[in-house]
Design a protein around this motif. Structure first.
Motif, mmCIF file in Angstrom:
data_model
loop_
_atom_site.group_PDB
_atom_site.id
_atom_site.type_symbol
_atom_site.label_atom_id
_atom_site.label_comp_id
_atom_site.label_asym_id
_atom_site.label_seq_id
_atom_site.Cartn_x
_atom_site.Cartn_y
_atom_site.Cartn_z
ATOM 1 N N LEU A 197 -17.124 -75.210 47.318
ATOM 2 C CA LEU A 197 -17.875 -75.240 48.383
ATOM 3 C C LEU A 197 -17.132 -75.685 49.541
ATOM 4 O O LEU A 197 -16.631 -76.793 49.547
ATOM 5 N N HIS A 198 -17.014 -74.877 50.697
ATOM 6 C CA HIS A 198 -16.135 -75.159 51.985
ATOM 7 C C HIS A 198 -16.991 -75.678 52.915
ATOM 8 O O HIS A 198 -17.873 -74.934 53.436
ATOM 9 N N ILE A 199 -16.996 -76.749 53.361
ATOM 10 C CA ILE A 199 -17.755 -77.252 54.480
ATOM 11 C C ILE A 199 -16.882 -77.267 55.792
ATOM 12 O O ILE A 199 -15.836 -77.636 56.003
ATOM 13 N N VAL A 200 -17.484 -76.354 56.732
ATOM 14 C CA VAL A 200 -16.981 -76.247 57.864
ATOM 15 C C VAL A 200 -17.201 -77.432 58.733
ATOM 16 O O VAL A 200 -18.449 -77.841 59.210
ATOM 17 N N ALA A 243 -17.788 -84.836 54.342
ATOM 18 C CA ALA A 243 -16.352 -84.487 54.642
ATOM 19 C C ALA A 243 -16.071 -83.067 54.711
ATOM 20 O O ALA A 243 -16.387 -82.203 53.808
ATOM 21 N N ALA A 244 -15.272 -82.547 55.779
ATOM 22 C CA ALA A 244 -14.989 -81.183 55.932
ATOM 23 C C ALA A 244 -13.863 -80.730 54.937
ATOM 24 O O ALA A 244 -13.078 -81.515 54.229
ATOM 25 N N GLY A 245 -13.860 -79.423 54.617
ATOM 26 C CA GLY A 245 -13.071 -78.987 53.704
ATOM 27 C C GLY A 245 -13.494 -78.578 52.455
ATOM 28 O O GLY A 245 -14.738 -78.300 52.435
ATOM 29 N N ASP A 246 -12.528 -78.238 51.268
ATOM 30 C CA ASP A 246 -12.975 -77.751 50.123
ATOM 31 C C ASP A 246 -13.329 -78.832 49.005
ATOM 32 O O ASP A 246 -12.959 -79.958 49.100
ATOM 33 N N SER A 247 -14.621 -78.506 48.697
ATOM 34 C CA SER A 247 -15.091 -79.456 47.635
ATOM 35 C C SER A 247 -15.339 -78.535 46.234
ATOM 36 O O SER A 247 -16.252 -77.726 46.288
ATOM 37 N N PRO A 248 -14.598 -78.840 45.210
ATOM 38 C CA PRO A 248 -14.913 -77.935 43.877
ATOM 39 C C PRO A 248 -16.056 -78.671 43.266
ATOM 40 O O PRO A 248 -16.425 -79.654 43.393
ATOM 41 N N LEU A 249 -16.702 -77.738 42.594
ATOM 42 C CA LEU A 249 -18.089 -78.054 41.863
ATOM 43 C C LEU A 249 -17.993 -77.120 40.469
ATOM 44 O O LEU A 249 -17.715 -76.026 40.296
#
Length: 553
Positions: free
Chosen positions: A158-161, A132-138
């Motif tokens: 971590l931001h997925i383009v 999934a694109a967008g922001d994922s906190p870790l």
């Protein structure tokens, strides 16, 4: 007990030191949806007494946690970190301990030394399914194994383009030395265990952007003392009788099949003449009257009639075998590695001998002197990065590049003693100058200089003071015949991903726009000798590239 924990980027080298490293703290990171992204968690235990170490447990929490590996950066010694001649772009020039191997962490538990800084290496490897694109906190949490007390935590987004890196077009070879695997693990060559080790190391290379494999049809005549020899790993069986030579390609077929199963696309045939002058033949084991013996080797004049007749028998059979497998466009031949002007005449004789026998196949060699190409002796030059300017100025088509120990000042390299930014910049340089391929001789060379000794690469990292630490290998031999990656290998691959991201942006805009962005973010016109020495401009450029790609999509 107090524990500090901070996230930083992958271009920091955290030395085993009591002094707090001057690192850039990060809390966001971005990557494309199929991109492997690495960063670090820097930690230090501050005890109240004389405790020397403590066992810690890590926990990762977040939507992408299952796709993130955690390894501990360990330190190894270097007696010879650099030559006497250096430039200002070195971290250290004295012998000592350097961070490099990325040791696997079992059951999320590891030991941390007190008072000394260390780091965990985190790597996000996207699954084959869409992320999934967008922001994922870790969140990374460290706790005490003995008490289960939470000691520290750090959080990063971590931001997925929502874009995909295009396939790598760069041809890339890092020489895999299968004899070093057999020697270190004490394996019988061509035993099932040997083939497993080769497969594991090939897989690691492919996962790091290698798509061409050095193929030892005969034991490679590389870095071998005159009169010495390396462990025999000859893939082509040879029989001699009164009727002539017969060749058996069964083991070569096993090698090629294994490599293709792991993702290798091109094959690089080990040189057919000795290094630094093309004066002798490689060691070639031949069955004569039922006995296997080294019919050719250092005792063989490379241009004598006997060896020439052998090549005239071998090469039509070998090239025919490759043609039958439809590999003609994917097989590259070497003549002799790193010729110099002093031996240009011998190289010319070797080139004139081989190239008519290799019609339809590609030949290439690593060299520094433009004269070899100018005189038509080399079809595809692999130019040393500190001597590449005349090749670029003359617009040599299909130009390759390489560096090794000699490229010690000005240009990119990956020695222990150099900053990781000097490693990563290569990807941008390869993009800007439209380089077709990149070659390096040391994926896993574990011998001393000239292969006089077989070494433990964890204990001796400089080939017994022969090459600066970091030149001879980018992976270590680990347990269960599996390689242990170095942080330098991960950084190099990040540079190759930078190259692919720039190519993607070019496809969405144009070449001029990408070149302008590079110059704007890096603050200068980039050459192989002129580039930023700091990490921040490279990281800033990559974030700018990602933002532009996302905006355009």
């Amino acid at each position: 007990m107090r524990l500090s924990l901070t996230f930083t980027h992958c271009l920091e080298k955290v030395f085993h030191s009591r002094n707090a490293p001057q690192i850039s703290q990060i809390n966001t990171l971005s990557g494309l949806s199929n991109e492997i992204v690495s960063w670090q968690g820097v930690y230090c235990l501050h005890p109240t007494g004389n405790e020397t170490r403590r066992e810690l447990r890590y926990r990762l929490e977040g939507p992408l946690a299952e796709y993130i590996s955690v390894r501990q950066v360990q330190s190894v010694p270097s007696h010879f970190p650099c030559y006497a001649e250096t430039d200002e772009n070195y971290l250290r020039t004295e012998p000592g301990l350097f961070p490099d191997p990325l040791a696997p962490v079992t059951d999320c538990r590891f030991f941390a030394a007190t008072h000394y800084y260390g780091s965990l290496w985190l790597t996000f490897t996207p699954p084959s399914t869409t992320v999934a694109a967008g922001d994922s906190p870790l969140t990374l949490t460290l706790s005490d194994v003995a008490t289960d007390e939470v000691l520290a935590s750090a959080t990063l987004t971590l931001h997925i383009v929502p874009a995909v890196l295009p396939p790598q077009t760069l041809l890339h070879t890092e020489w895999l030395h299968s004899d070093c695997l057999a020697d270190y693990y004490r394996l019988e060559v061509f035993s099932p265990e040997y083939w497993l080790a080769v497969r594991n190391f090939v897989r690691s290379a492919v996962n790091s952007g290698v798509n061409m494999l050095l193929t030892p049809i005969f034991t490679p005549p590389l870095d071998t003392a005159i009169g010495g020899e390396r462990t025999t790993v000859q893939l082509v069986g040879v029989q001699q009788s009164t009727q002539g030579y017969r060749f058996d390609f069964q083991r070569l077929a096993q090698w090629v099949d294994l490599a293709q199963e792991e993702g290798i696309e091109h094959f690089e045939i080990a040189p057919l003449f000795t290094q630094w002058g093309a004066a002798h033949a490689p060691k070639i084991m031949v069955e004569v009257e039922g006995q296997l013996r080294p019919l050719f080797g250092w005792h063989t004049d490379a241009h004598a009639q006997e060896y020439q007749q052998f090549l005239q028998a071998l090469l039509p059979a070998l090239t025919g075998w490759f043609r039958d497998r439809q590999l003609q466009q994917r097989v590259w031949f070497h003549i002799s590695d790193e010729p110099t002007l002093e031996n240009i005449a011998a190289y010319q004789r070797a080139s004139m001998t081989l190239r008519p026998l290799l019609a339809g196949f590609r030949t290439f060699d690593a060299l520094s002197d433009y004269a070899f190409y100018q005189q038509g002796l080399v079809e595809t030059p692999v130019a040393a990065t500190d001597h590449i300017e005349p090749f670029i100025e003359n617009r040599v088509p299909g130009l390759w590049a390489y560096y090794c120990c000699v490229q010690k000042t000005e240009v990119a390299n990956r020695f222990f003693a150099q900053p990781s930014a000097r490693n990563r910049i290569l990807g941008i340089q390869l993009y800007l100058y439209d380089i077709t391929g990149f070659l390096h001789w040391g994926f896993n060379f574990y011998n001393s200089g000239h292969s006089r000794e077989k070494l433990d690469p964890y204990a001796v990292t400089d080939c017994r003071n022969a090459f600066p630490s970091g030149d001879a290998f980018v992976v270590y031999p680990g347990d269960n015949l599996e390689p242990v990656e170095s942080l330098r290998l991960r950084v190099l691959h990040q540079g190759l991903q930078d190259m692919r991201a720039l190519q993607l942006l070019e496809s969405l805009t144009d070449r001029a726009a990408v070149e302008a962005l590079i110059e704007q973010e890096l603050g200068m016109r980039i050459t192989f000798k002129h580039y930023p020495h700091q990490a921040d401009p490279l990281l800033r450029l990559r974030e700018a590239v990602n933002k532009r790609i996302e905006a355009l999509l």
